[in-house]
Design a protein around this motif. Structure first.
Motif, short mmCIF file in Angstrom:
data_model
loop_
_atom_site.label_atom_id
_atom_site.label_comp_id
_atom_site.label_asym_id
_atom_site.label_seq_id
_atom_site.Cartn_x
_atom_site.Cartn_y
_atom_site.Cartn_z
N GLN A 183 -27.00 24.59 -0.37
CA GLN A 183 -26.17 23.73 0.48
C GLN A 183 -24.92 24.49 0.89
OE1 GLN A 183 -26.95 20.29 1.20
NE2 GLN A 183 -25.45 20.70 2.78
N GLY A 184 -24.67 24.54 2.19
CA GLY A 184 -23.45 25.15 2.71
C GLY A 184 -22.70 24.13 3.56
N THR A 185 -21.62 24.55 4.16
CA THR A 185 -20.84 23.67 5.02
C THR A 185 -21.58 23.47 6.33
OG1 THR A 185 -18.81 24.52 4.02
CG2 THR A 185 -18.59 23.34 6.11
N GLY A 186 -22.12 22.27 6.52
CA GLY A 186 -22.84 21.95 7.75
C GLY A 186 -24.27 22.44 7.80
N TRP A 187 -24.76 23.01 6.72
CA TRP A 187 -26.13 23.51 6.71
C TRP A 187 -26.75 23.41 5.31
CZ3 TRP A 187 -27.33 27.54 3.45
CH2 TRP A 187 -26.29 28.36 3.03
#
Length: 90
Positions: A37-41
């Motif tokens: 999990q990343g920022t916006g993705w």
């Protein structure tokens, strides 16, 4: 979220996982599917198989699903990830 699946061949699954961490992703699971999990993705390493072209020539094939909130973010994620997976022959 918008998603796209890609196959990467000949690159160790652990290296492919490390690239998500380098892009700011956090590992959420400890077995298949490995979810980052990343920022916006988000990304999921769905499977790893071995392809046998001949008795001695075998390569791994890893299927990854990339997801992002917008088409632009998805394209940026894939572009940045492909940059990390680029191999130059010599």
């Amino acid at each position: 979220m918008i998603s796209r699946e890609l196959e990467f061949r000949g690159i160790n699954r652990e290296h492919l996982a490390m690239y998500f961490e380098e892009l700011g992703g956090k590992l959420l699971t400890s077995s298949f599917p490995f979810i980052y999990q990343g920022t916006g993705w988000a990304a999921e390493i769905l499977s790893e198989n071995e392809l046998e072209f001949t008795k001695v020539f075998k390569v791994n094939a890893v299927i990854i699903r990339f997801s992002a909130e917008s088409e632009e973010q998805l394209e940026d994620l894939i572009k940045n990830y492909r940059y990390k997976t680029t191999r130059v022959g010599g």
